[in-house]
Motif scaffolding. Structure first.
Motif, PDB file in Angstrom:
ATOM      1  N   GLU A 392       0.826  -1.208   0.000  1.00 29.31           N
ATOM      2  CA  GLU A 392       0.000   0.000   0.000  1.00 29.31           C
ATOM      3  C   GLU A 392       0.854   1.249   0.000  1.00 29.31           C
ATOM      4  OE1 GLU A 392      -3.473   0.073   2.631  1.00 29.31           O
ATOM      5  OE2 GLU A 392      -3.123  -2.059   2.998  1.00 29.31           O
ATOM      6  N   ARG A 393       1.909   1.271   0.805  1.00 29.87           N
ATOM      7  CA  ARG A 393       2.778   2.446   0.851  1.00 29.87           C
ATOM      8  C   ARG A 393       3.455   2.685  -0.495  1.00 29.87           C
ATOM      9  NH1 ARG A 393       4.262  -0.146   5.685  1.00 29.87           N
ATOM     10  NH2 ARG A 393       6.315  -0.672   4.808  1.00 29.87           N
ATOM     11  N   ALA A 394       3.890   1.593  -1.143  1.00 33.70           N
ATOM     12  CA  ALA A 394       4.554   1.737  -2.442  1.00 33.70           C
ATOM     13  C   ALA A 394       3.574   2.228  -3.507  1.00 33.70           C
ATOM     14  CB  ALA A 394       5.165   0.397  -2.861  1.00 33.70           C
ATOM     15  N   ALA A 395       2.354   1.697  -3.505  1.00 33.72           N
ATOM     16  CA  ALA A 395       1.364   2.110  -4.496  1.00 33.72           C
ATOM     17  C   ALA A 395       0.960   3.562  -4.303  1.00 33.72           C
ATOM     18  CB  ALA A 395       0.143   1.200  -4.416  1.00 33.72           C
ATOM     19  N   GLY A 396       0.935   4.032  -3.058  1.00 28.29           N
ATOM     20  CA  GLY A 396       0.588   5.426  -2.833  1.00 28.29           C
ATOM     21  C   GLY A 396       1.642   6.386  -3.338  1.00 28.29           C
ATOM     22  N   ALA A 397       2.887   5.965  -3.324  1.00 29.52           N
ATOM     23  CA  ALA A 397       3.980   6.869  -3.674  1.00 29.52           C
ATOM     24  C   ALA A 397       4.434   6.766  -5.124  1.00 29.52           C
ATOM     25  CB  ALA A 397       5.177   6.602  -2.751  1.00 29.52           C
ATOM     26  N   HIS A 398       3.978   5.760  -5.859  1.00 29.85           N
ATOM     27  CA  HIS A 398       4.499   5.534  -7.213  1.00 29.85           C
ATOM     28  C   HIS A 398       3.371   5.186  -8.187  1.00 29.85           C
ATOM     29  CE1 HIS A 398       7.896   4.771  -4.481  1.00 29.85           C
ATOM     30  NE2 HIS A 398       8.650   5.263  -5.447  1.00 29.85           N
ATOM     31  N   GLY A 399       3.621   5.466  -9.452  1.00 31.42           N
ATOM     32  CA  GLY A 399       2.640   5.159 -10.486  1.00 31.42           C
ATOM     33  C   GLY A 399       2.697   3.737 -10.972  1.00 31.42           C
ATOM     34  N   LEU A 400       3.823   3.046 -10.787  1.00 33.64           N
ATOM     35  CA  LEU A 400       3.980   1.660 -11.222  1.00 33.64           C
ATOM     36  C   LEU A 400       4.653   0.878 -10.112  1.00 33.64           C
ATOM     37  CD1 LEU A 400       3.926  -0.573 -13.430  1.00 33.64           C
ATOM     38  CD2 LEU A 400       6.164   0.280 -14.191  1.00 33.64           C
ATOM     39  N   VAL A 401       4.037  -0.232  -9.713  1.00 30.25           N
ATOM     40  CA  VAL A 401       4.570  -1.092  -8.665  1.00 30.25           C
ATOM     41  C   VAL A 401       4.456  -2.533  -9.126  1.00 30.25           C
ATOM     42  CG1 VAL A 401       4.343  -1.868  -6.274  1.00 30.25           C
ATOM     43  CG2 VAL A 401       3.931   0.529  -6.844  1.00 30.25           C
ATOM     44  N   LEU A 402       5.502  -3.321  -8.882  1.00 26.74           N
ATOM     45  CA  LEU A 402       5.510  -4.749  -9.203  1.00 26.74           C
ATOM     46  C   LEU A 402       5.443  -5.546  -7.910  1.00 26.74           C
ATOM     47  CD1 LEU A 402       8.348  -4.728 -11.884  1.00 26.74           C
ATOM     48  CD2 LEU A 402       5.903  -4.385 -12.229  1.00 26.74           C
ATOM     49  N   HIS A 403       4.553  -6.535  -7.868  1.00 25.38           N
ATOM     50  CA  HIS A 403       4.353  -7.348  -6.669  1.00 25.38           C
ATOM     51  C   HIS A 403       4.550  -8.804  -7.039  1.00 25.38           C
ATOM     52  CE1 HIS A 403       1.634  -9.775  -4.011  1.00 25.38           C
ATOM     53  NE2 HIS A 403       2.270  -9.081  -3.081  1.00 25.38           N
ATOM     54  N   THR A 404       5.384  -9.530  -6.277  1.00 27.69           N
ATOM     55  CA  THR A 404       5.679 -10.924  -6.581  1.00 27.69           C
ATOM     56  C   THR A 404       5.305 -11.817  -5.413  1.00 27.69           C
ATOM     57  OG1 THR A 404       7.952 -10.735  -5.761  1.00 27.69           O
ATOM     58  CG2 THR A 404       7.588 -10.269  -8.101  1.00 27.69           C
ATOM     59  N   ASP A 519      10.596  -8.672 -17.802  1.00 29.84           N
ATOM     60  CA  ASP A 519      11.408  -7.543 -18.259  1.00 29.84           C
ATOM     61  C   ASP A 519      11.259  -6.347 -17.331  1.00 29.84           C
ATOM     62  OD1 ASP A 519      12.587  -8.776 -20.404  1.00 29.84           O
ATOM     63  OD2 ASP A 519      11.102  -8.108 -21.858  1.00 29.84           O
ATOM     64  N   ALA A 520      10.047  -6.090 -16.870  1.00 29.42           N
ATOM     65  CA  ALA A 520       9.835  -4.972 -15.957  1.00 29.42           C
ATOM     66  C   ALA A 520      10.566  -5.204 -14.636  1.00 29.42           C
ATOM     67  CB  ALA A 520       8.344  -4.762 -15.719  1.00 29.42           C
ATOM     68  N   LEU A 521      10.545  -6.442 -14.141  1.00 29.46           N
ATOM     69  CA  LEU A 521      11.290  -6.752 -12.923  1.00 29.46           C
ATOM     70  C   LEU A 521      12.791  -6.567 -13.127  1.00 29.46           C
ATOM     71  CD1 LEU A 521       9.446  -9.983 -11.693  1.00 29.46           C
ATOM     72  CD2 LEU A 521       9.553  -7.813 -10.467  1.00 29.46           C
ATOM     73  N   ALA A 522      13.290  -7.049 -14.273  1.00 32.04           N
ATOM     74  CA  ALA A 522      14.732  -6.971 -14.522  1.00 32.04           C
ATOM     75  C   ALA A 522      15.200  -5.537 -14.737  1.00 32.04           C
ATOM     76  CB  ALA A 522      15.095  -7.833 -15.731  1.00 32.04           C
ATOM     77  N   ALA A 523      14.327  -4.666 -15.234  1.00 31.46           N
ATOM     78  CA  ALA A 523      14.739  -3.290 -15.519  1.00 31.46           C
ATOM     79  C   ALA A 523      14.997  -2.482 -14.248  1.00 31.46           C
ATOM     80  CB  ALA A 523      13.666  -2.593 -16.363  1.00 31.46           C
ATOM     81  N   PRO A 744      14.186 -21.813 -21.773  1.00 31.60           N
ATOM     82  CA  PRO A 744      14.918 -20.985 -22.736  1.00 31.60           C
ATOM     83  C   PRO A 744      14.551 -19.515 -22.598  1.00 31.60           C
ATOM     84  CG  PRO A 744      13.985 -22.930 -23.805  1.00 31.60           C
ATOM     85  CD  PRO A 744      13.407 -22.885 -22.430  1.00 31.60           C
ATOM     86  N   GLU A 745      15.556 -18.660 -22.701  1.00 28.92           N
ATOM     87  CA  GLU A 745      15.319 -17.221 -22.607  1.00 28.92           C
ATOM     88  C   GLU A 745      14.584 -16.727 -23.854  1.00 28.92           C
ATOM     89  OE1 GLU A 745      15.896 -14.850 -20.348  1.00 28.92           O
ATOM     90  OE2 GLU A 745      16.588 -16.312 -18.873  1.00 28.92           O
ATOM     91  N   ARG A 746      13.746 -15.742 -23.651  1.00 27.69           N
ATOM     92  CA  ARG A 746      13.069 -15.090 -24.761  1.00 27.69           C
ATOM     93  C   ARG A 746      13.850 -13.835 -25.161  1.00 27.69           C
ATOM     94  NH1 ARG A 746       6.523 -15.443 -23.660  1.00 27.69           N
ATOM     95  NH2 ARG A 746       6.468 -17.647 -23.065  1.00 27.69           N
ATOM     96  N   THR A 747      13.970 -13.620 -26.447  1.00 26.67           N
ATOM     97  CA  THR A 747      14.635 -12.423 -26.945  1.00 26.67           C
ATOM     98  C   THR A 747      13.609 -11.311 -27.059  1.00 26.67           C
ATOM     99  OG1 THR A 747      16.193 -13.787 -28.208  1.00 26.67           O
ATOM    100  CG2 THR A 747      16.042 -11.458 -28.791  1.00 26.67           C
ATOM    101  N   THR A 748      13.765 -10.272 -26.252  1.00 29.16           N
ATOM    102  CA  THR A 748      12.838  -9.145 -26.243  1.00 29.16           C
ATOM    103  C   THR A 748      13.621  -7.845 -26.131  1.00 29.16           C
ATOM    104  OG1 THR A 748      12.598  -9.195 -23.824  1.00 29.16           O
ATOM    105  CG2 THR A 748      11.064 -10.543 -25.101  1.00 29.16           C
ATOM    106  N   ARG A 749      12.921  -6.720 -26.278  1.00 25.66           N
ATOM    107  CA  ARG A 749      13.571  -5.409 -26.231  1.00 25.66           C
ATOM    108  C   ARG A 749      12.988  -4.507 -25.145  1.00 25.66           C
ATOM    109  NH1 ARG A 749      11.754  -2.855 -30.436  1.00 25.66           N
ATOM    110  NH2 ARG A 749      13.296  -1.196 -30.273  1.00 25.66           N
ATOM    111  N   LEU A 750      12.004  -4.976 -24.389  1.00 19.53           N
ATOM    112  CA  LEU A 750      11.325  -4.102 -23.446  1.00 19.53           C
ATOM    113  C   LEU A 750      12.251  -3.632 -22.327  1.00 19.53           C
ATOM    114  CD1 LEU A 750       8.757  -2.735 -22.510  1.00 19.53           C
ATOM    115  CD2 LEU A 750       8.151  -4.843 -21.286  1.00 19.53           C
ATOM    116  N   ARG A 751      13.089  -4.515 -21.814  1.00 17.80           N
ATOM    117  CA  ARG A 751      13.943  -4.106 -20.691  1.00 17.80           C
ATOM    118  C   ARG A 751      14.839  -2.922 -21.053  1.00 17.80           C
ATOM    119  NH1 ARG A 751      18.436  -7.826 -17.419  1.00 17.80           N
ATOM    120  NH2 ARG A 751      19.340  -6.090 -16.229  1.00 17.80           N
ATOM    121  N   PRO A 752      15.632  -2.975 -22.120  1.00 16.87           N
ATOM    122  CA  PRO A 752      16.461  -1.798 -22.428  1.00 16.87           C
ATOM    123  C   PRO A 752      15.641  -0.557 -22.755  1.00 16.87           C
ATOM    124  CG  PRO A 752      16.592  -3.437 -24.186  1.00 16.87           C
ATOM    125  CD  PRO A 752      15.925  -4.094 -23.039  1.00 16.87           C
TER     126      PRO A 752
END
Length: 763
Positions: A392-404, A519-523, A744-752
């Motif tokens: 809750e604290r993270a969501a209040g302070a930021h526009g994007l939050v990742l939860h695992t 990708d969002a987690l890794a970035a 197998p890893e996926r080749t993507t471009r979102l992280r960079p």
């Protein structure tokens, strides 16, 4: 799992009459299940013995050879025909209605979702074409063919970075001209139904197909893929037949020879361009949004293209594919006061240059749009102080939050949504499937599926700009978001809206292209909140151990985990049918309709096809009078590629099959039955991801070892809520896969892309 060519499904195993084989048994042996000393006749230990999972292998054991994921692991909606099959649609054995006859049918969720994605891509192209300056992350090349060929060679030779040749993209030539849009953020309007090909177009395509010896049943799909000029386009370039899902290169080659005769060859530019696009489309089915250029060349060489390098350059020059290379870090400026006689110091080990990638415009636009949209949410959210949990604290302070976290952790983002609603915010929880809503209990009544939200059949609706009226969107099962769906979703959120993506990072990724959540987690460009809430019970203990690479023995006094050793695929099919039809309902109390079978692939002697044939014979015998289906059959329905829902056949009429999928009744048009529908008693783990059932039977025949990985086992075993039976025939390969098997890893471009937009200077 590797699918044999020209296979035939085995006969369905008949249920045994021996009462000793009817109750699932607990595994009590200390050696590996399915070891050679297993008795010749399949007997089961007493049901009162404690069940155990398999042991880990000895430390000195060598891991088994890994195979690349087979095309059989793809979604059913995009599956290729088996050897000896002709691509086409099997008709439903009912009266067919004329194309366009009658009133306008109600827009289905799948059609609306596809229309929304098409509209978004067209508007993204228009927006990017209006931008001034270069696109640093890469976009469609323009200019003369010579410039493009020079660009490819310069990038590969290191003379220039790939971004030096990028210009603002032009709209794809085959798409209609998009509407003029303002420079502000473009959001998709409420989806409209895409126009179906006219009867005249379909008839003209049918004539061309007949002339080339191709199945005329493909006419509708070809017309839909190539548009109103499909017949002329196919006559001029027969290899455009590869645009139809399920058509293989050798089939397109035969069609081209029949139409063109001696005028075509393996080096025909039309063939090499179509094959390049086809390879990238195939890669997208395995999750890649781009491929390294050398991998594409190797694929072309495997299809008898004489000069793969020239073929790639031709595809690039014609704008069929795009070239990407991440920018290199700028070298430090030279010191003017340095002694010129001294050689500049060199790093001990220079980092290798970023690989040159090839991709299709649809995925490039989706990744760039998604990165832009996430950056917009981060930058436009107003920080606020919310009291409560860490999430809750993270969501209040930021526009994007990742939860695992695991299954139990789903309660945390739901609690966040309830707390935000109590603050007066407009809040919505979205899940991957209807089953995900039911799993939330009372909170699930207000939740919607992502597909229903995008289609406009659920959720708050859109404003005049096409944005959802929301202040906070919580998305569960976020690993199941493919890049195109995620792009549509994020572009639909207004400025200042908060987005929380929640999910289990250990499960298999989305069946579609991309790895958005990973990708969002890794970035590392936004807060990441890890749940500390463990999954309860023996199943939770077993699955949690798999997540860290350990296949533990667990105590299961309530028969929550049962191991059923088998010696071959035939016995695996027999025991699976017995478990679903007799043992699990009798010993566990879960009926057959609430038990799901999960296996490694579609092909093989114990794949989904063989298992579904055997289960249909036992649970829903019938002649298959509606295109292979009977009322009461369980089916897997893929309304769009990469998203599978399960349902039951209700009936059929002149328009197609009627299904019951969750709380909704779905009508599958006659011409779409073959492409979108399969029997669904048995699914692959990719299809089952994002959904759970009271009881699950995981089938691991001996030839499945090459398709196992830790994420696969974690996902398959984690589908069970109350009971898990493992039909085990892979010996120590299961333990090795858990300990060492990495997907197998996926080749993507979102992280960079995200790092370039959101990374702070100190990062």
């Amino acid at each position: 799992m590797t699918e044999p060519s020209g296979e035939t499904a085995p006969e369905a195993a008949q249920p045994t009459e021996d009462p000793q084989e009817e109750a699932p048994e607990a595994q009590t042996r200390t050696d590996a299940p399915g070891a050679p000393e297993a008795p010749a006749a399949p007997g089961e230990p007493d049901a009162t013995e404690e069940p155990r999972a398999t042991e880990e292998p000895a430390a000195d054991e060598e891991p088994g050879a890994r195979e690349e994921p087979d095309a059989d692991e793809e979604s059913e909606a995009t599956e290729e025909p088996e050897a000896g099959e002709e691509p086409g649609s099997a008709g439903v054995d009912v009266a067919a209605s004329e194309s366009g006859a009658g009133g306008t049918p109600e827009l289905s969720e799948a059609q609306a979702e596809l229309a929304a994605q098409r509209e978004l891509r067209a508007r993204i192209e228009a927006r990017k074409a209006d931008k001034d300056g270069t696109v640093s992350s890469g976009a469609k090349l323009s200019g003369t063919a010579a410039d493009l060929l020079a660009a490819v060679r310069a990038v590969e030779g290191g003379a220039a970075s790939g971004s030096a040749f990028y210009e603002a993209p032009e709209p794809a030539p085959r798409r209609p001209a998009p509407e003029t849009v303002p420079a502000a953020v473009v959001r998709p309007p409420a989806p409209e139904r895409a126009a179906a090909p006219t009867a005249g177009t379909t008839a003209a395509v049918r004539e061309v197909l007949a002339k080339g010896g191709a199945p005329e049943a493909l006419a509708g799909q070809v017309a839909a893929a190539l548009g109103e000029n499909a017949a002329a386009a196919l006559s001029e370039d027969p290899w455009q037949l590869l645009a139809v899902s399920g058509v293989r290169p050798e089939q397109a080659d035969g069609f081209a020879r029949a139409l063109l005769g001696a005028a075509c060859g393996p080096d025909d530019p039309r063939r090499t361009v179509a094959l390049t696009v086809w390879l990238l489309e195939r890669a997208a089915l395995q999750g890649h949004t781009a491929l390294e250029i050398e991998a594409v060349r190797a694929g072309l060489a495997g299809h008898a293209v004489p000069d793969p390098e020239q073929a790639v350059e031709t595809a690039v020059s014609e704008g069929a594919v795009l070239v990407f290379q991440e920018e290199e870090t700028e070298e430090p400026e030279s010191d003017e006061d340095a002694d010129p006689s001294e050689e500049p110091s060199r790093p001990a080990a220079e980092e290798p240059a970023s690989p040159v990638l090839l991709g299709l415009d649809r995925y490039a636009l989706a990744e760039e749009s998604l990165a832009d949209g996430l950056a917009r949410l981060v930058k436009t959210a107003t920080a606020d102080t919310w009291e409560g949990s860490e999430l809750e604290r993270a969501a209040g302070a930021h526009g994007l939050v990742l939860h695992t976290g695991g299954e139990a952790s789903r309660a945390e983002p739901v609690a966040l949504a309830e707390a935000a609603a109590a603050r007066g915010l407009r809040v919505l929880v979205a899940v991957h499937s209807d089953a995900g809503r039911y799993a939330l209990g009372a909170a699930g009544a207000a939740a919607v599926t992502v597909g229903g939200l995008l289609a406009g059949t659920a959720g708050p609706g859109r404003d005049e700009d096409g944005a959802f009226a929301l202040d906070l969107l919580v998305v569960l099962d976020a690993p199941q978001l493919d890049v195109e769906t995620a792009a549509v979703l994020v572009e639909s959120l207004p400025d200042g809206c908060r987005l929380v993506l929640s999910g289990d990072p250990e499960v298999l990724g989305a069946p579609g292209a991309g790895r958005v959540f990973a990708d969002a987690l890794a970035a590392r460009v936004c807060p990441r909140v890890a749940s500390r809430l463990p999954d309860p019970g023996p199943l939770g203990e077993l699955v949690s151990g798999i997540g860290v690479g350990e296949l533990n023995q667990v105590e299961a006094p309530g028969k929550e985990v049962v191991i059923v050793p088998v010696r071959d695929a035939g016995e695996a099919v027999h025991r699976t049918v017995q478990l679903v039809a007799d043992s699990v309902p009798r010993a566990i109390g879960v009926p057959a309709e609430q038990t799901q079978v999960v296996t490694v692939g579609h092909g093989g002697s114990a794949g989904t096809r063989a298992l579904n044939a055997a289960l249909k014979q036992r649970l829903s015998p019938g002649p298959g009078r509606f295109g292979g289906y009977d009322p009461g059959d369980r089916v897997a329905y893929a309304p769009v590629p990469g998203r599978t829902v399960t349902g039951t056949v209700l009936s059929a009429d002149a328009e197609g099959l009627r299904l019951r999928c969750g709380d909704e009744e779905v009508r599958v048009p006659k011409e779409r039955v073959e492409a979108t529908l399969r029997h669904g008693w048995a699914l692959t783990a990719h299809q089952a991801a994002g959904t759970r059932w009271p009881a699950v039977v995981v089938v691991l025949p001996g030839d499945a070892a090459g398709g196992l990985s830790r994420p696969w086992v974690y996902t398959a075993f984690g589908r069970a809520e109350r009971h898990l039976s493992v039909v085990h025939g892979v010996d120590q390969a299961l333990a090795r896969a858990v300990a060492e098997g990495v997907a197998p890893e996926r080749t993507t471009r979102l992280r960079p892309l995200l790092e370039g937009l959101l990374a702070t200077p100190e990062e």
